[in-house]
Design an enzyme around this catalytic site. Sequence first.
Site, mmCIF file in Angstrom:
data_model
loop_
_atom_site.group_PDB
_atom_site.id
_atom_site.type_symbol
_atom_site.label_atom_id
_atom_site.label_comp_id
_atom_site.label_asym_id
_atom_site.label_seq_id
_atom_site.Cartn_x
_atom_site.Cartn_y
_atom_site.Cartn_z
ATOM 1 C CG HIS A 130 -15.910 54.922 61.778
ATOM 2 N ND1 HIS A 130 -16.530 53.812 61.260
ATOM 3 C CD2 HIS A 130 -15.359 55.580 60.740
ATOM 4 C CE1 HIS A 130 -16.340 53.790 59.947
ATOM 5 N NE2 HIS A 130 -15.635 54.844 59.602
ATOM 6 C CG ASP B 208 -12.394 62.454 57.939
ATOM 7 O OD1 ASP B 208 -13.516 61.915 58.069
ATOM 8 O OD2 ASP B 208 -11.792 62.507 56.859
HETATM 9 C C1 SDX Z 1 -15.957 59.131 57.663
HETATM 10 O O1 SDX Z 1 -18.752 55.069 57.319
HETATM 11 C C2 SDX Z 1 -17.521 55.229 56.939
HETATM 12 O O2 SDX Z 1 -16.793 54.287 56.686
HETATM 13 C C3 SDX Z 1 -17.052 56.673 56.808
HETATM 14 C C4 SDX Z 1 -15.560 56.889 56.554
HETATM 15 C C5 SDX Z 1 -15.135 56.408 55.198
HETATM 16 O O3 SDX Z 1 -13.931 56.104 55.028
HETATM 17 O O4 SDX Z 1 -15.973 56.435 54.259
HETATM 18 O O5 SDX Z 1 -14.802 56.228 57.556
HETATM 19 C C6 SDX Z 1 -15.214 58.397 56.596
HETATM 20 O O6 SDX Z 1 -17.013 59.649 57.400
HETATM 21 C C7 SDX Z 1 -15.378 59.139 59.060
HETATM 22 C C8 SDX Z 1 -16.310 59.872 60.079
HETATM 23 C C9 SDX Z 1 -16.054 61.382 59.941
HETATM 24 N N1 SDX Z 1 -17.057 62.121 60.755
HETATM 25 C C10 SDX Z 1 -16.672 62.758 61.891
HETATM 26 O O7 SDX Z 1 -15.547 62.731 62.380
HETATM 27 C C11 SDX Z 1 -17.802 63.589 62.514
HETATM 28 C C12 SDX Z 1 -17.855 63.343 64.013
HETATM 29 N N2 SDX Z 1 -18.326 61.961 64.274
HETATM 30 C C13 SDX Z 1 -19.688 61.707 64.327
HETATM 31 O O8 SDX Z 1 -20.623 62.644 64.031
HETATM 32 C C14 SDX Z 1 -20.139 60.262 64.472
HETATM 33 O O9 SDX Z 1 -19.235 59.621 65.277
HETATM 34 C C15 SDX Z 1 -20.349 59.513 63.177
HETATM 35 C C16 SDX Z 1 -21.294 60.235 62.277
HETATM 36 C C17 SDX Z 1 -19.058 59.314 62.493
HETATM 37 C C18 SDX Z 1 -20.931 58.146 63.522
HETATM 38 O O10 SDX Z 1 -22.175 58.378 64.093
HETATM 39 P P1 SDX Z 1 -23.156 57.167 64.483
HETATM 40 O O11 SDX Z 1 -22.522 55.857 64.204
HETATM 41 O O12 SDX Z 1 -24.501 57.451 63.882
HETATM 42 O O13 SDX Z 1 -23.207 57.243 66.033
HETATM 43 P P2 SDX Z 1 -24.154 58.214 66.857
HETATM 44 O O14 SDX Z 1 -24.246 59.564 66.192
HETATM 45 O O15 SDX Z 1 -25.411 57.470 67.149
HETATM 46 O O16 SDX Z 1 -23.288 58.411 68.191
HETATM 47 C C19 SDX Z 1 -23.374 57.471 69.282
HETATM 48 C C20 SDX Z 1 -23.149 58.303 70.542
HETATM 49 C C21 SDX Z 1 -24.113 59.488 70.662
HETATM 50 O O17 SDX Z 1 -24.196 59.812 72.029
HETATM 51 P P3 SDX Z 1 -25.516 59.204 72.863
HETATM 52 O O18 SDX Z 1 -26.750 59.671 72.126
HETATM 53 O O19 SDX Z 1 -25.329 57.693 72.842
HETATM 54 O O20 SDX Z 1 -25.371 59.814 74.238
HETATM 55 O O21 SDX Z 1 -21.824 58.892 70.505
HETATM 56 C C22 SDX Z 1 -21.944 60.308 70.467
HETATM 57 C C23 SDX Z 1 -23.352 60.622 70.018
HETATM 58 O O22 SDX Z 1 -23.771 61.906 70.502
HETATM 59 N N3 SDX Z 1 -20.941 60.777 69.496
HETATM 60 C C24 SDX Z 1 -20.176 61.853 69.661
HETATM 61 C C25 SDX Z 1 -19.335 61.886 68.548
HETATM 62 N N4 SDX Z 1 -19.619 60.858 67.728
HETATM 63 C C26 SDX Z 1 -20.617 60.174 68.337
HETATM 64 N N5 SDX Z 1 -20.132 62.786 70.662
HETATM 65 C C27 SDX Z 1 -19.205 63.774 70.492
HETATM 66 N N6 SDX Z 1 -18.336 63.868 69.455
HETATM 67 C C28 SDX Z 1 -18.393 62.946 68.452
HETATM 68 N N7 SDX Z 1 -17.571 63.035 67.420
#
Ligand code: SDX
Length: 427
Positions: free
Chosen positions: A306, A363
């Site tokens: 998140h 989710d």
């Molecule tokens: C919602 O913003 C809100 O409030 C949203 C929400 C709402 O109520 O409106 O809460 C609802 O959208 C919840 C999120 C639902 N999405 C998912 O579950 C999809 C999976 N999660 C991600 O794609 C990710 O965690 C995000 C998009 C939610 C957040 O991404 P960020 O904050 O941009 O973080 P990032 O992509 O920069 O990740 C940081 C690191 C990275 O690794 P490094 O480059 O540092 O090595 O964490 C890793 C990412 O690759 N990472 C994951 C991961 N989420 C982040 N690796 C594997 N699986 C994951 N789910």
Amino acid sequence: MSDKAILEFQGKKYEFPVIKGTENEFAIDIKTLRGVANLITIDPGFKNTGSCESAITFLDGEKGILRYRGFTIEALAEKADFLEVAYLLIFGELPNEEKLLQFHNDIRAESHVDEEMKKILDGFPKSAHPMGVLSSLTSALIAFNPTTVDVSSEKDMYHAIVRLLAKFPVLVAWALRKKKGLPLDYGDDSVGYVENFHQMMFKRPGQEYKKNKVVIDALDQLLILHADHEQNCSTSTVRIVGSSHAGLFASISAGISALWGPLHGGANQAVLEMLEAIEKDGGDTKKYMAKAKDKNDPFRLMGFGHRVYKNFDPRAKIIKKAADEVLADLGINDPILAIAKGLEKEALEDDYFVKRKLYPNVDFYSGIIYRALDIPTEMFTVMFALGRLPGWIAQWREMRLNGEPIGRPRQVYIGKTKRPFVALDKR
Ligand code: SDX
């Protein structure tokens, strides 16, 4: 002493005021930055940038706190119902009985959708994703409700708000009924808002609708948990579209499209598809954990991570508990729940996830309950949209009543510098 921030650039110092919120959050007010220092800021994804000052929802990502207008999500999920929470988010206070009844009656008075809208729905193939249908129908509603477009007075806003709260659940139900080849009908306005919606979704022609309190209560709680979440992607979309003074319906239609993405609201559908794939793979969670950690693999562990929560998403905790209770009450033994719990346990013990503070988000478990309530996977994100509607409305209303300027970010140009035109025969 008023807080201030000092920026030094090319030997010159610039002072900027620092604002402090009611929860002791600080922000540098850089409204004058370009004027005084000829500088702008860059912040992809706005990870460090506030778009507004808002009095609606407070999140503390480190402590896993979520409050709507100062009330904790735990208290609201346990003690309030969805329509009360909608009123709270939009107007700022929990309604007394008289105000809640008036609000509900004003919504009931607008719960019909122009029959011509069915012709638009007919134009979609049954295979159309319901989020695309819903975004289109929400925009199409404008044509049948022209007085809800150019609203600036609180009275006109209220009129547009109750119309949308009344008609949106009908469109959601019709999107599902179209897929199932069922007549596009209505529920029963005399019952509660969520029960009426559930009736519209599931009432079978020629059969009496039997209310199941466990199902209605679970649905009501899920909608509360999704109702608002400060400046997430879809809410920011609603605010920026609304800042051009596009009407409420058009702004919400844009928000639905933003929510559709699998990184945002679309994740609840992606989580269920991931868990079903793991089940088909014989429950091999290790394979999916490895894929999620593999930088060369675009796969992410859906429902994890998140932008704000670097601790447990408080909503995920409530939904996980509700999943156990609802499935037990309904006598459902869904192997997917066990797979989800196994995956969560593994991830929370895995260094990759621990180091990046990736926890289950809203989710991760919600789809398991929707499935138990007979809601098709493709409708999961639509359910998120229905829950988020009052939050989107509240944020749009706050932005308009605050008279916020049109959203128009700057950029840093990195393209070609000035060059002479080249005639076609010379290229
Ligand atoms: C919602 O913003 C809100 O409030 C949203 C929400 C709402 O109520 O409106 O809460 C609802 O959208 C919840 C999120 C639902 N999405 C998912 O579950 C999809 C999976 N999660 C991600 O794609 C990710 O965690 C995000 C998009 C939610 C957040 O991404 P960020 O904050 O941009 O973080 P990032 O992509 O920069 O990740 C940081 C690191 C990275 O690794 P490094 O480059 O540092 O090595 O964490 C890793 C990412 O690759 N990472 C994951 C991961 N989420 C982040 N690796 C594997 N699986 C994951 N789910």
